[in-house]
Design a protein around this motif. Structure first.
Motif, PDB file in Angstrom:
ATOM      1  N   ARG B 240       0.859  -1.194   0.000  1.00 34.95           N
ATOM      2  CA  ARG B 240       0.000   0.000   0.000  1.00 34.95           C
ATOM      3  C   ARG B 240       0.892   1.241   0.000  1.00 34.95           C
ATOM      4  O   ARG B 240       1.880   1.293   0.693  1.00 34.95           O
ATOM      5  CB  ARG B 240      -0.893  -0.027   1.237  1.00 34.95           C
ATOM      6  N   ASP B 241       0.539   2.220  -0.802  1.00 35.01           N
ATOM      7  CA  ASP B 241       1.315   3.469  -0.956  1.00 35.01           C
ATOM      8  C   ASP B 241       2.616   3.285  -1.711  1.00 35.01           C
ATOM      9  O   ASP B 241       3.346   4.245  -1.896  1.00 35.01           O
ATOM     10  CB  ASP B 241       1.643   4.124   0.394  1.00 35.01           C
ATOM     11  N   LEU B 244       3.070   5.517  -4.719  1.00 36.96           N
ATOM     12  CA  LEU B 244       3.493   6.889  -4.456  1.00 36.96           C
ATOM     13  C   LEU B 244       5.012   6.982  -4.403  1.00 36.96           C
ATOM     14  O   LEU B 244       5.625   7.866  -4.993  1.00 36.96           O
ATOM     15  CB  LEU B 244       2.909   7.383  -3.130  1.00 36.96           C
ATOM     16  N   ILE B 247       6.503   6.424  -7.981  1.00 32.84           N
ATOM     17  CA  ILE B 247       6.349   7.578  -8.866  1.00 32.84           C
ATOM     18  C   ILE B 247       7.252   8.706  -8.391  1.00 32.84           C
ATOM     19  O   ILE B 247       7.898   9.393  -9.191  1.00 32.84           O
ATOM     20  CB  ILE B 247       4.872   8.027  -8.922  1.00 32.84           C
ATOM     21  N   THR B 248       7.332   8.877  -7.057  1.00 32.55           N
ATOM     22  CA  THR B 248       8.241   9.891  -6.515  1.00 32.55           C
ATOM     23  C   THR B 248       9.669   9.642  -6.985  1.00 32.55           C
ATOM     24  O   THR B 248      10.358  10.556  -7.466  1.00 32.55           O
ATOM     25  CB  THR B 248       8.201   9.870  -4.978  1.00 32.55           C
ATOM     26  N   VAL B 251      10.042  10.375 -10.763  1.00 28.45           N
ATOM     27  CA  VAL B 251       9.996  11.812 -11.059  1.00 28.45           C
ATOM     28  C   VAL B 251      11.259  12.500 -10.556  1.00 28.45           C
ATOM     29  O   VAL B 251      11.836  13.351 -11.233  1.00 28.45           O
ATOM     30  CB  VAL B 251       8.743  12.453 -10.432  1.00 28.45           C
ATOM     31  N   GLY B 296       8.090  15.032   1.039  1.00 27.19           N
ATOM     32  CA  GLY B 296       7.146  15.848   0.279  1.00 27.19           C
ATOM     33  C   GLY B 296       7.776  17.162  -0.133  1.00 27.19           C
ATOM     34  O   GLY B 296       7.680  17.587  -1.290  1.00 27.19           O
TER      35      GLY B 296
END
Lengths: 336, 319
Positions: B240-241, B244, B247-248, B251, B296
């Protein structure tokens, strides 16, 4: 992202011609789908169409619905907001925790202010610095979750005196026989639908989402438009947090986890294109209700709750596919 | 002569992410006495191998201009299959796990190809649905590996080097060569840069994208098997997650979301940056909560810097 199909909005003609009826039917396809679904479910379970069950489903769907209304505006503006789930955790923990410390009124005001601030950060990064909204809100998702955990110290929060506080009104209250969450959902949906359809502001958001370059050349201040959509989204999340916190009278620090996906699923089911420039709040409401009724119907039929995820998977793809196929007048893509 | 330059052909300049990785490396070496040891470095490689493997496939999909949000769920399913089917046969379990990833990747790709529905929507649906399949299969239970050969594999080493790190680095090398040296790699850039032109140039767009979805599905499944072997168990919520994080990483490594630009070398840097950050902050005893905020903030800063640095290049002709 790969699809390059042109999206055309079906314009209903004034006369009741055959073509007019057909275009109306194809434009409201998701509503028809919804009615057929309700009809089928009512065969399998007797309680399904009872008034109390319907009210329960609508009440449960209203939290996701309130958020989805805001995110629809963001998507019409041509962007995405994946941070709403974390924001919901943040706002709910905040309002519940502050309730005992500074009183309900101050807690609500402060929560709205801080949530709108997060929305402003999103809006600034995406509207003014023109960063990619998918990645920015993904980063915000993680950062806000971090803030929630730091703030709460990893603990869940509760309201100590649950009996004697008017804060309970938002989640548990009734006005004229209608639950307050449903009322808030309906009011927000109507107000924002009216704003999007009948005001210059709404037209500008559609223009910015549909063709940003043309919008800028025609004198629309695109940056501010995009910025404002994130404020609307944040405002809706704050309203949802009010309902959620008040209904549970407490909050886990990861309460909103995964909400962004359910919200997106509801919006997509409603037929709003992720490409921007098209969509309607009305259809989002229908999409969210479909999700709620699928979940409820399957539970009443005795299936475990996770079966709804598999059903949602199939329905999302079918709904979007048929919508696309209708627009391009053929079922499959032409490329090999 | 051109061998080293040629190796990084097309993307010859040093990616900013590697400057960042080196800076992080020096920073944590100074800040923590435990950071700069062979054991810790190989630890970082093992910890990043799961996200890293998926990121290799995700790089291909994202250069194609698509995205795959279902990788975390595919990882969870393959991990559950790899552990759950071991009662029958371990070989069968691992094969079934890998095939499940390939099939789900193929399904994602096929739907994107035939229906023309945006990959974001297709894989978002799959992310929910595959998670449902996991719960359906496991009945909400965690599985524990009774087969010790399987559980030992995840922690085994060849000489001093952990096997998982070796697998990850070899896969990275292979995918780098595929991306830079084969026609499939060239087509990947072409399709992402200009889909219409690549159809005109005779690239079979649908099939091509489907192959890349299969690649990312396979790597997600492989990561699931390796993660299950590392933990000796599989839980329904595993992965789960992860989408994210993946993709982080991709990128951060400079791959463009709009497609047509990216590299495995950059992705490797992105994966390492996340791994070093998490490991280093752990050693410095920064609470896990702050790590989320810092990650983040870093991701957004990288986007801003990238926007400022590469603003003119957006107007240039790509590839």
């Amino acid at each position: 992202m790969a699809s390059t199909e042109q999206t055309k909005v079906g314009v209903p003609s004034g006369k009741l011609s055959k073509a007019g009826v057909l275009s109306f039917l194809s434009a409201q396809g998701i509503l028809i789908f919804f009615l057929i679904g309700m009809f089928v479910f009512s065969f399998f379970s007797e309680q399904f169409l009872s008034q109390s069950n319907i009210m329960t489903v609508v009440r449960q769907a209203s939290i996701i619905g309130i958020i989805a209304v805001g995110v629809t505006v963001v998507i019409i503006g041509g962007n995405l907001d994946l941070s709403v789930g974390s924001m919901l955790s943040f706002s709910t923990v905040l309002v519940v925790d502050l309730h005992d410390k500074i009183g309900p009124t101050n807690a609500i005001l402060l929560m709205f202010a801080l949530t709108l601030m997060i929305g402003a950060v999103n809006g600034f990064l995406i509207g003014f610095l023109r960063l990619n909204s998918l990645i920015v809100t993904l980063a915000m998702l993680s950062a806000i979750q971090g803030f929630v955990l730091i703030y709460s110290g990893g603990q869940n929060v509760d309201i100590a005196n649950q009996e004697n506080t008017w804060f309970a009104f938002f989640g548990r209250g009734f006005v004229g026989g209608i639950a307050v969450p449903v009322l808030m959902f309906g009011l927000l949906a109507i107000v924002i639908q009216v704003v999007m359809s009948y005001t210059g502001y709404g037209r500008r958001i559609f223009a910015v989402g549909g063709n940003p370059m043309a919008a800028v050349y025609s004198g629309i201040r695109k940056n501010w438009c995009v910025f404002s959509t994130y404020l609307i989204s944040a405002f809706c999340v704050a309203c949802a947090a009010l309902v959620l916190g008040s209904r549970v009278m407490g909050s886990q620090n990861n309460v909103g986890q995964g909400y962004e996906l359910l919200v997106l699923a509801g919006i997509i089911l409603g037929g709003t294109s992720l490409l921007g420039g098209a969509g309607s709040i009305w259809k989002t409401v229908i999409g969210v209700l479909i999700l709620g009724f699928i979940q409820n119907g399957l539970l009443l039929m005795g299936y475990p709750y996770y079966i709804q995820w598999i059903v949602t998977w199939v329905i999302i793809i079918l709904a979007v596919w048929l919508d696309l196929a209708n627009k391009r007048k053929r079922l499959f893509t032409s490329h090999s | 002569m051109t061998s080293i330059k040629g190796f990084f052909r097309g993307r010859a300049k040093i990616q900013p992410i590697w400057v960042f990785v080196i800076a992080l490396f020096i920073f944590f070496s100074v800040m923590s006495e435990y950071f700069l040891s062979f054991g810790n470095i190989s630890n970082i490689l093992v910890q990043t191998s799961t996200i890293g493997l998926i990121a290799l496939g995700m790089t291909f999909v994202m250069i194609n201009g698509n995205i795959d949000l279902s990788v975390g769920a595919i990882l969870g399913l393959s991990a559950s299959l790899a552990v759950g089917l071991q009662e029958i046969s371990m070989t069968l379990a691992i094969i079934a796990a890998l095939v499940s990833g390939i099939l789900l990747g193929a399904l994602n790709g096929f739907v994107v190809w035939k229906t023309g529905v945006n990959a974001f929507i297709v894989t978002l649906g799959a992310m929910l649905g595959v998670r449902g399949l996991i719960f359906l299969y496991t009945g909400e239970q965690s599985f524990f590996a009774m087969n010790f050969a399987f559980a030992d594999f995840g922690t085994s080493t060849i000489g001093p080097v952990p096997v998982l790190a070796i697998i990850f680095l070899i896969c990275a090398l292979i995918m780098h060569l595929v991306l830079t040296r084969t026609s499939h790699g060239r087509n990947t850039f072409a399709v992402g840069g200009n889909p219409e032109a690549s159809i005109d140039a005779g690239i079979r767009l649908g099939r091509h994208m489907m192959i890349n979805f299969i690649i990312v599905g396979f790597f997600a499944a492989l990561a699931g098997v390796l993660l299950a072997s590392q933990m000796g168990a599989a839980t329904p919520n595993l992965g789960r997650d992860y989408e994210l994080w993946v993709i982080t990483a991709v990128v951060l490594g400079g791959t463009k979301l709009t497609g047509g630009y990216g590299s495995i070398v950059g992705t490797l840097g992105g994966v390492l940056a996340i791994g070093i950050l998490r490991n280093g902050m752990n050693l410095m005893q920064v609470p896990a909560f702050y790590v989320l905020v810092i990650l983040g903030a870093i991701l957004i800063s990288v986007l801003i810097i990238d926007k400022k640095l590469n603003a003119p290049s957006a107007k240039e002709v790509r590839i």
